[in-house]
Design a protein around this motif. Structure first.
Motif, PDB file in Angstrom:
ATOM      1  N   UNK A  62      47.861  -0.831 143.605  1.00  0.00           N
ATOM      2  CA  UNK A  62      48.238   0.393 143.611  1.00  0.00           C
ATOM      3  C   UNK A  62      48.498   1.071 145.001  1.00  0.00           C
ATOM      4  N   UNK A  63      48.993   0.233 146.025  1.00  0.00           N
ATOM      5  CA  UNK A  63      49.356   0.628 147.401  1.00  0.00           C
ATOM      6  C   UNK A  63      50.767   0.025 147.735  1.00  0.00           C
ATOM      7  N   UNK A  64      51.386   1.178 148.239  1.00  0.00           N
ATOM      8  CA  UNK A  64      52.632   0.922 148.859  1.00  0.00           C
ATOM      9  C   UNK A  64      52.540   0.940 150.578  1.00  0.00           C
ATOM     10  N   UNK A  65      53.286   0.022 151.187  1.00  0.00           N
ATOM     11  CA  UNK A  65      53.155  -0.377 152.586  1.00  0.00           C
ATOM     12  C   UNK A  65      54.365   0.505 152.950  1.00  0.00           C
ATOM     13  N   UNK A  66      54.230   1.332 153.814  1.00  0.00           N
ATOM     14  CA  UNK A  66      55.487   1.898 154.346  1.00  0.00           C
ATOM     15  C   UNK A  66      55.659   1.726 155.907  1.00  0.00           C
ATOM     16  N   UNK A  67      56.643   0.976 156.427  1.00  0.00           N
ATOM     17  CA  UNK A  67      56.803   0.740 157.865  1.00  0.00           C
ATOM     18  C   UNK A  67      57.806   1.631 158.477  1.00  0.00           C
ATOM     19  N   UNK A  90      49.566   5.316 149.943  1.00  0.00           N
ATOM     20  CA  UNK A  90      50.444   4.561 151.034  1.00  0.00           C
ATOM     21  C   UNK A  90      49.798   4.049 152.281  1.00  0.00           C
ATOM     22  N   UNK A  91      50.116   2.839 152.520  1.00  0.00           N
ATOM     23  CA  UNK A  91      49.425   2.068 153.727  1.00  0.00           C
ATOM     24  C   UNK A  91      50.772   2.312 155.001  1.00  0.00           C
ATOM     25  N   UNK A  92      50.528   3.296 155.839  1.00  0.00           N
ATOM     26  CA  UNK A  92      51.445   3.334 156.976  1.00  0.00           C
ATOM     27  C   UNK A  92      51.350   2.435 158.074  1.00  0.00           C
ATOM     28  N   UNK A  93      52.447   1.681 158.489  1.00  0.00           N
ATOM     29  CA  UNK A  93      52.304   0.505 159.477  1.00  0.00           C
ATOM     30  C   UNK A  93      53.469   1.296 160.552  1.00  0.00           C
ATOM     31  N   UNK A  94      52.752   1.870 161.735  1.00  0.00           N
ATOM     32  CA  UNK A  94      53.652   2.221 162.835  1.00  0.00           C
ATOM     33  C   UNK A  94      54.041   1.703 163.805  1.00  0.00           C
ATOM     34  N   UNK A 129      60.839   6.665 143.954  1.00  0.00           N
ATOM     35  CA  UNK A 129      61.064   6.732 142.614  1.00  0.00           C
ATOM     36  C   UNK A 129      61.991   5.252 142.434  1.00  0.00           C
ATOM     37  N   UNK A 130      62.661   4.890 143.141  1.00  0.00           N
ATOM     38  CA  UNK A 130      63.139   3.538 142.896  1.00  0.00           C
ATOM     39  C   UNK A 130      62.202   2.504 143.082  1.00  0.00           C
ATOM     40  N   UNK A 131      61.242   2.472 143.923  1.00  0.00           N
ATOM     41  CA  UNK A 131      60.245   1.506 144.047  1.00  0.00           C
ATOM     42  C   UNK A 131      59.324   1.378 142.775  1.00  0.00           C
ATOM     43  N   UNK A 132      59.004   2.570 142.414  1.00  0.00           N
ATOM     44  CA  UNK A 132      58.122   2.771 141.194  1.00  0.00           C
ATOM     45  C   UNK A 132      59.126   2.051 139.750  1.00  0.00           C
ATOM     46  N   UNK A 177      51.409  -3.641 146.922  1.00  0.00           N
ATOM     47  CA  UNK A 177      52.429  -4.076 145.916  1.00  0.00           C
ATOM     48  C   UNK A 177      53.581  -4.182 146.338  1.00  0.00           C
ATOM     49  N   UNK A 178      53.936  -3.223 147.194  1.00  0.00           N
ATOM     50  CA  UNK A 178      55.380  -3.125 147.417  1.00  0.00           C
ATOM     51  C   UNK A 178      55.794  -2.452 148.905  1.00  0.00           C
ATOM     52  N   UNK A 179      56.980  -2.576 149.215  1.00  0.00           N
ATOM     53  CA  UNK A 179      57.281  -2.082 150.722  1.00  0.00           C
ATOM     54  C   UNK A 179      58.309  -1.100 150.825  1.00  0.00           C
ATOM     55  N   UNK A 180      58.299  -0.097 151.585  1.00  0.00           N
ATOM     56  CA  UNK A 180      59.393   0.711 151.855  1.00  0.00           C
ATOM     57  C   UNK A 180      59.373   0.412 153.645  1.00  0.00           C
ATOM     58  N   UNK A 181      60.922   0.213 153.934  1.00  0.00           N
ATOM     59  CA  UNK A 181      61.230   0.199 155.313  1.00  0.00           C
ATOM     60  C   UNK A 181      61.893   1.020 155.793  1.00  0.00           C
ATOM     61  N   UNK A 182      61.588   1.663 156.899  1.00  0.00           N
ATOM     62  CA  UNK A 182      62.420   2.792 157.861  1.00  0.00           C
ATOM     63  C   UNK A 182      63.048   1.958 158.889  1.00  0.00           C
TER      64      UNK A 182
END
Length: 354
Positions: free
Chosen positions: A60-65, A95-99, A303-306, A117-122
């Motif tokens: 239940x964690x999303x990694x945000x880069x 959310x796990x924040x990777x800075x 929302x797209x990731x979920x 479980x999943x990632x969002x990249x910026x």
């Protein structure tokens, strides 16, 4: 801290029954399930996150880069990050924040450990080195950005190319023919960061169609850097009557220097910005702008990731938000005779000789 065994004793069942109620892996009678859930509520039991993840393969964690680089406008990045975090929480995810700027190694560490479980990249580059691994790692992901080749990826972004075109159309409609782009810091273009490259491409393409001449100059956001850049612009193109700014940190130094040099906005020089709404509305001259919808970008990415985590099929696609240009006080008709003023040019020359 209440344990699973204590819940089992309180409910009069085995520990395994409590575990099955929590995981849903076995069918439990309605009466027993109600008794276990009642005991959980009465005792205030919270399943251990690590143990739950091991048992269910769901953290239940999303990694945000989100690399926090010195040449990027951090408030926009963090506004997107906050929107990601609040939307994720509403869907039951943390959310796990990777800075850092680890790139591929960070993707490999997160996907290999099962921490998220999943990632969002910026901060996506046109040829982003993280993408080949992202395509093969088996973890759902969404990009807040648009690479050169989005095949096999889910992307959410503002249509920056269309935003650049809107700037050119607006200024051409006001009679401007010589415009200059005060861009992001040089490092942003050296990395071929998508949003900056696409804005410039869209603006140049539409300007060519409309008969506008465009001069682009990357610029750091400091007063000294803006001073030097403006000096070069008016030295190279003295007929410049409009500036497009895609660099939030440069906005106030730019407006201050135009005032200092006696160039009235918009009577002598029009200014259009690509920036967040609050930056444009709160500037010392309210700026005509193409807004960056940071909160909506973060919300849509989650929302797209979920949906992908929920097993949505065929969700690898590109969603581009249509840009909107809001006219405020900083843009007006092109002057019949562009004003000449040597103060900026001379100040920039003195600065370069130091």
């Amino acid at each position: 801290m209440v344990t699973l065994a204590q819940v089992a004793r309180h409910a009069g069942v085995s520990a395994s029954t409590v575990s099955y109620v929590l995981s849903g892996k076995r069918s439990i009678s309605a009466g027993t399930r109600r008794r276990v859930l009642d005991s959980i509520e009465r005792l205030g039991y919270h399943p251990h996150a690590g143990a739950r993840a091991l048992a269910s393969s769901r953290s239940r964690i999303i990694a945000l880069m989100v690399p926090l680089r010195t040449d990027m406008y951090v408030p926009v990045m963090m506004e997107i990050a906050i929107s990601v975090a609040t939307t994720a929480r509403a869907h039951g995810y943390d959310v796990l924040l990777l800075t850092g700027e680890e790139g591929v190694s960070a993707v490999r560490r997160v996907t290999g450990s099962g921490l998220a479980e999943a990632l969002i990249l910026m901060d996506v580059e046109l040829q982003d080195e993280r993408l080949p691994l992202l395509r093969t790692c088996g973890r759902p992901s969404v990009l807040v950005g648009l690479p050169a080749d989005p095949t096999g990826l889910t992307c959410v972004h503002l249509d920056f190319a269309a935003g650049g075109a809107l700037c050119a159309e607006h200024l051409a409609g006001l009679g401007h023919r010589e415009i200059a782009v005060i861009g992001e810091a040089p490092g942003v273009y050296e990395r071929h960061t998508g949003f900056a490259e696409r804005t410039l491409s869209g603006l140049r393409g539409r300007a060519d169609q409309l008969g506008l001449r465009v001069l682009h100059r990357p610029c750091e956001g400091s007063y000294e850097a803006v001073l030097a850049t403006l000096g070069r612009v008016f030295d190279e193109r003295p007929g410049t009557t409009a500036l497009v700014v895609q660099n939030e940190a440069a906005v106030e130094p730019l407006l201050a220097l135009l005032r200092r040099d006696g160039r009235a906005v918009p009577e002598d020089v029009s200014v259009v910005a690509v920036c967040p709404e609050q930056v444009a509305a709160q500037a010392s001259v309210r700026l005509t702008s193409v807004a960056i919808p940071a909160q909506e970008l973060g919300r849509r990415a989650v929302e797209r990731l979920v949906a992908k985590l929920g097993g949505a099929e065929g969700d690898d696609d590109v969603a581009l938000l249509a840009p909107e240009l809001t006219v405020r006080d900083s843009s007006g008709p092109a002057p019949t005779k562009p004003r000449t003023n040597a103060r900026t040019e001379e100040s920039a020359r003195r600065l370069s000789r130091r």
